[in-house]
Design a protein around this motif. Sequence first.
Motif, PDB file in Angstrom:
ATOM      1  N   THR A   1      -1.453  14.667 -11.424  1.00  0.00           N
ATOM      2  CA  THR A   1      -2.628  13.994 -12.007  1.00  0.00           C
ATOM      3  C   THR A   1      -2.346  13.496 -13.430  1.00  0.00           C
ATOM      4  O   THR A   1      -1.807  14.236 -14.257  1.00  0.00           O
ATOM      5  CB  THR A   1      -3.826  14.976 -12.034  1.00  0.00           C
ATOM      6  OG1 THR A   1      -4.129  15.307 -10.686  1.00  0.00           O
ATOM      7  CG2 THR A   1      -5.064  14.357 -12.696  1.00  0.00           C
TER       8      THR A   1
ATOM      9  N   HIS B   1      -6.666   5.813  -8.935  1.00  0.00           N
ATOM     10  CA  HIS B   1      -5.964   6.984  -8.385  1.00  0.00           C
ATOM     11  C   HIS B   1      -5.811   8.070  -9.456  1.00  0.00           C
ATOM     12  O   HIS B   1      -5.493   7.769 -10.608  1.00  0.00           O
ATOM     13  CB  HIS B   1      -4.582   6.553  -7.870  1.00  0.00           C
ATOM     14  CG  HIS B   1      -3.983   7.555  -6.956  1.00  0.00           C
ATOM     15  ND1 HIS B   1      -3.436   8.740  -7.400  1.00  0.00           N
ATOM     16  CD2 HIS B   1      -3.837   7.558  -5.603  1.00  0.00           C
ATOM     17  CE1 HIS B   1      -2.977   9.420  -6.363  1.00  0.00           C
ATOM     18  NE2 HIS B   1      -3.216   8.724  -5.253  1.00  0.00           N
ATOM     19  N   HIS B   2      -6.007   9.325  -9.048  1.00  0.00           N
ATOM     20  CA  HIS B   2      -5.975  10.418 -10.040  1.00  0.00           C
ATOM     21  C   HIS B   2      -4.619  10.545 -10.739  1.00  0.00           C
ATOM     22  O   HIS B   2      -4.513  11.044 -11.863  1.00  0.00           O
ATOM     23  CB  HIS B   2      -6.340  11.753  -9.368  1.00  0.00           C
ATOM     24  CG  HIS B   2      -5.274  12.259  -8.430  1.00  0.00           C
ATOM     25  ND1 HIS B   2      -4.201  13.005  -8.874  1.00  0.00           N
ATOM     26  CD2 HIS B   2      -5.090  12.094  -7.096  1.00  0.00           C
ATOM     27  CE1 HIS B   2      -3.411  13.282  -7.844  1.00  0.00           C
ATOM     28  NE2 HIS B   2      -3.932  12.736  -6.750  1.00  0.00           N
TER      29      HIS B   2
ATOM     30  N   LEU C   1       1.786   7.547  -4.992  1.00  0.00           N
ATOM     31  CA  LEU C   1       0.953   8.123  -6.061  1.00  0.00           C
ATOM     32  C   LEU C   1       0.405   9.489  -5.647  1.00  0.00           C
ATOM     33  O   LEU C   1       0.266  10.387  -6.485  1.00  0.00           O
ATOM     34  CB  LEU C   1      -0.206   7.186  -6.409  1.00  0.00           C
ATOM     35  CG  LEU C   1       0.140   5.931  -7.219  1.00  0.00           C
ATOM     36  CD1 LEU C   1      -1.077   5.006  -7.330  1.00  0.00           C
ATOM     37  CD2 LEU C   1       0.632   6.298  -8.627  1.00  0.00           C
ATOM     38  N   ASP C   2       0.122   9.641  -4.326  1.00  0.00           N
ATOM     39  CA  ASP C   2      -0.401  10.926  -3.831  1.00  0.00           C
ATOM     40  C   ASP C   2       0.563  12.075  -4.131  1.00  0.00           C
ATOM     41  O   ASP C   2       0.160  13.231  -4.193  1.00  0.00           O
ATOM     42  CB  ASP C   2      -0.633  10.870  -2.307  1.00  0.00           C
ATOM     43  CG  ASP C   2      -1.827   9.983  -1.941  1.00  0.00           C
ATOM     44  OD1 ASP C   2      -2.648   9.698  -2.826  1.00  0.00           O
ATOM     45  OD2 ASP C   2      -1.909   9.577  -0.759  1.00  0.00           O
TER      46      ASP C   2
ATOM     47  N   ILE D   1       0.306   3.807  -2.786  1.00  0.00           N
ATOM     48  CA  ILE D   1      -0.783   4.803  -2.818  1.00  0.00           C
ATOM     49  C   ILE D   1      -0.257   6.148  -2.285  1.00  0.00           C
ATOM     50  O   ILE D   1      -0.505   7.205  -2.866  1.00  0.00           O
ATOM     51  CB  ILE D   1      -2.013   4.322  -1.991  1.00  0.00           C
ATOM     52  CG1 ILE D   1      -2.545   2.988  -2.546  1.00  0.00           C
ATOM     53  CG2 ILE D   1      -3.108   5.380  -1.943  1.00  0.00           C
ATOM     54  CD1 ILE D   1      -3.132   3.038  -3.952  1.00  0.00           C
TER      55      ILE D   1
ATOM     56  N   GLU E   1      -7.340  -0.026  -6.685  1.00  0.00           N
ATOM     57  CA  GLU E   1      -7.149   1.294  -6.076  1.00  0.00           C
ATOM     58  C   GLU E   1      -6.144   2.117  -6.881  1.00  0.00           C
ATOM     59  O   GLU E   1      -6.296   3.327  -7.040  1.00  0.00           O
ATOM     60  CB  GLU E   1      -6.618   1.075  -4.651  1.00  0.00           C
ATOM     61  CG  GLU E   1      -7.200   2.021  -3.647  1.00  0.00           C
ATOM     62  CD  GLU E   1      -6.647   1.724  -2.268  1.00  0.00           C
ATOM     63  OE1 GLU E   1      -6.250   2.671  -1.590  1.00  0.00           O
ATOM     64  OE2 GLU E   1      -6.579   0.537  -1.873  1.00  0.00           O
ATOM     65  N   VAL E   2      -5.116   1.447  -7.367  1.00  0.00           N
ATOM     66  CA  VAL E   2      -4.094   2.146  -8.168  1.00  0.00           C
ATOM     67  C   VAL E   2      -4.747   2.728  -9.424  1.00  0.00           C
ATOM     68  O   VAL E   2      -4.564   3.900  -9.761  1.00  0.00           O
ATOM     69  CB  VAL E   2      -2.950   1.176  -8.547  1.00  0.00           C
ATOM     70  CG1 VAL E   2      -2.086   1.746  -9.660  1.00  0.00           C
ATOM     71  CG2 VAL E   2      -2.097   0.855  -7.319  1.00  0.00           C
TER      72      VAL E   2
ATOM     73  N   GLU F   1     -12.046   2.465 -14.833  1.00  0.00           N
ATOM     74  CA  GLU F   1     -11.532   3.734 -14.300  1.00  0.00           C
ATOM     75  C   GLU F   1     -11.186   4.708 -15.411  1.00  0.00           C
ATOM     76  O   GLU F   1     -10.591   5.755 -15.166  1.00  0.00           O
ATOM     77  CB  GLU F   1     -10.298   3.484 -13.412  1.00  0.00           C
ATOM     78  CG  GLU F   1     -10.543   2.522 -12.257  1.00  0.00           C
ATOM     79  CD  GLU F   1     -11.694   2.924 -11.343  1.00  0.00           C
ATOM     80  OE1 GLU F   1     -12.050   4.124 -11.295  1.00  0.00           O
ATOM     81  OE2 GLU F   1     -12.267   2.027 -10.675  1.00  0.00           O
TER      82      GLU F   1
ATOM     83  N   ARG G   1       0.802  -1.220   0.000  1.00  0.00           N
ATOM     84  CA  ARG G   1       0.000   0.000   0.000  1.00  0.00           C
ATOM     85  C   ARG G   1       0.838   1.275   0.000  1.00  0.00           C
ATOM     86  O   ARG G   1       0.316   2.370  -0.143  1.00  0.00           O
ATOM     87  CB  ARG G   1      -0.968  -0.015   1.184  1.00  0.00           C
ATOM     88  CG  ARG G   1      -1.958  -1.194   1.122  1.00  0.00           C
ATOM     89  CD  ARG G   1      -3.121  -0.972   2.039  1.00  0.00           C
ATOM     90  NE  ARG G   1      -3.659   0.374   1.894  1.00  0.00           N
ATOM     91  CZ  ARG G   1      -4.465   0.740   0.921  1.00  0.00           C
ATOM     92  NH1 ARG G   1      -4.867  -0.131   0.028  1.00  0.00           N
ATOM     93  NH2 ARG G   1      -4.885   1.979   0.844  1.00  0.00           N
TER      94      ARG G   1
END
Length: 481
Positions: free
Chosen positions: A294, A370-371, A289-290, A286, A366-367, A391, A283
Motif C-alpha cells: 500500500t 489503487h491502494h 499493483l495488487d 492492475i 483505476e491506477v 484519489e 489492465r
Amino acid sequence: MASVDGATRRGGGDGSSRRRRVLVFPLPFQGHINPMLQLAGALHGRRGGGGGELSVTVLHTRFNAIDPSRYPELAFAEVPDGIPPDVAANGNIVDIIVALNVAMDGGESSPSFRDVLASVVAADDEGRKPRASCLIIDGNLMAAQKAAAELGLPTLVLRTGSAACLRCYLAYPALLQKGYLPPKESQLYEPVEELPPLRVRDLYYTSNANQELVRKVLGWIAETARNSNGVVINTFDELEPAELERIQRELDGDGVAIVLAAGPLHKLSPMNAGGSLHLRPDRSCIEWLDTQATGSVLYVSFGSLASLDSNEFLEVAWGLESSGQPFLWVVRPDLVKGLDKPSLPDGFERAVEGRGKVIKWAPQQEVLAHHAVGGFWTHSGWNSMLESVSEGVPMICKPQFADQMLNTRYLEAVWAVGFELVGKLERGEIKKAIKRLMVEKEGAEIRERAKELKKKMDQCLESSGSSQIAINRLVNYIISL
Ligand code: UDX
C-alpha cells in the motif's frame, strides 16, 4: 436519484414534451475528448426538475475520430474537419486548432460544417428525436459557435482546463500589453500582479510556437467564452473559489447566463470515458499493483501529447531505477521524439525486475484509485491533475507546455499537494525528487494534504454538493432553452 435542484437520472413520470437533445462537440484531442464525453455521460438520461429529459449527440471529426461503438448510450454524427493532411500529420495542436476553425468558418469542404450541423438539428426536428436545444462546444471551437448562431442554436462552452487557466486566457491581451510576454529570462520568477500566485514563467508561452497563431487562438478562446450562453468548467468550488468568483463576475458583465464549476467530470459520469483514441489500456498493471505494498508505487505518465528527447528518456529510466522505489511507467509509442517505438535501455528491465512495470497505456483512473499507488509523476495536464486530486494522490510535476506550468504553480503554491521537478531531467535529481515524495517526512505531509483535498472534493460530489448542484442547474437550463 433525487437531488437538490430537482434534476434526476432517468425515472418514471412524464415530461416527454420537454425531452431535449444536447449536441456536444469536443476538440479532437485526448485531453479534451475525455472530459466532453464525461460531461455527455453526466447529462445523458437526466431529467429536469420540471420534467423533460436529456439525450446526447456527439459531433466528431474524422481526425482523431471517436469510436461510437464504445459509447452505445450516445448518438454520434461525423462532421467535416477540413484539416489538411500535412497539418494533421505534423500533429501540432495550435496549427490543428487553427486549421479546424478556418475550415469550419466557410472553408472549402463540401458539405460544410454548417450544413452538417443544420442537418443534425433538422433530423431532430422531424419528431423522431427530441428537439436539439443547444450545442456544447470545446472552448477552442469558435467557428462552431458561429455556425450554431447562424442556425439560431444557443452554445455553451466546456472549459476542459482549470478556472485559473480560463482567467489567464481572458487576461492574455492585457498581459501582453503590460509586457509580461514574451517572458524575459531575468523576470521569470517575478509575480504577475494581476493573477496571483502566478509568476511570469507560469504563463502560457511556448517559445517554439508561432506567437501570432497562439495569440489568435487564445483570443478566440476568450471570445468564445464571452459570446456563449454558459460556461461549464471542469473544476470544483472548493478547489478554485477565488478564480471562479472572478470569472463569474467578468462573464456576468458579458451577459453569459451561467458559469458552473461542474467537476471533476470523471466522477460525475456513470460512463467510463477514460480510454485512449489509439491504444488499449493495459489492465495487467492492475494485477501487478495488487502485488505491491500500500502506498509504495510511483505512477509515472506524461499524458497523451508530452514527449521526451532520447537523453531525457534515459535519465527518467535510470532515475526510476536508482530511486529503489516501485514504479508503474507509461511509455507511449510516441513518447520519445523522433522514434516510433522507444526501447528501454540495456539492462534496465533486469535491474528493475519485480519492482518496476512499463506499459504503453494505463487505465489511469483505476491506477490512481489503487491502494498501492502512493504518488504520481505527471506532466500536469489538467485531467491528470484532477484525477490525482480525486484519489488523494500527491504529485511530482514536470510541466512542458500550454497550461501545464500554471497547473503546477497552483498545485505547489496553493493546494500544496506536490512539487515541481525543476530544471533539466537528470537521474540524480529524479531520484532525490522520488525519495522526497515517497519516503521523506515532507512527502508524508504532502500526502496528508492531498487526502484533505480529496475530502473537500468528495463533499462537492455529495447529492447536495456544489458540483451536483452545478450539473442539476445545467440540466434545468438546457431544458429551459
Ligand atoms: C492536454 C494538454 O497537454 C494539457 O496541458 C491540457 O491540460 C489538456 O490537454 P494531455 O496530455 O492529454 O493534455 O493530458 P491530460 O489532460 O492529463 O489528459 C490525459 C488523459 O488521458 C487523462 O484523462 C488520463 O486519465 C488519460 N490517460 C493518460 C490514460 O487513461 N492512460 C494513460 O496511460 C495516460
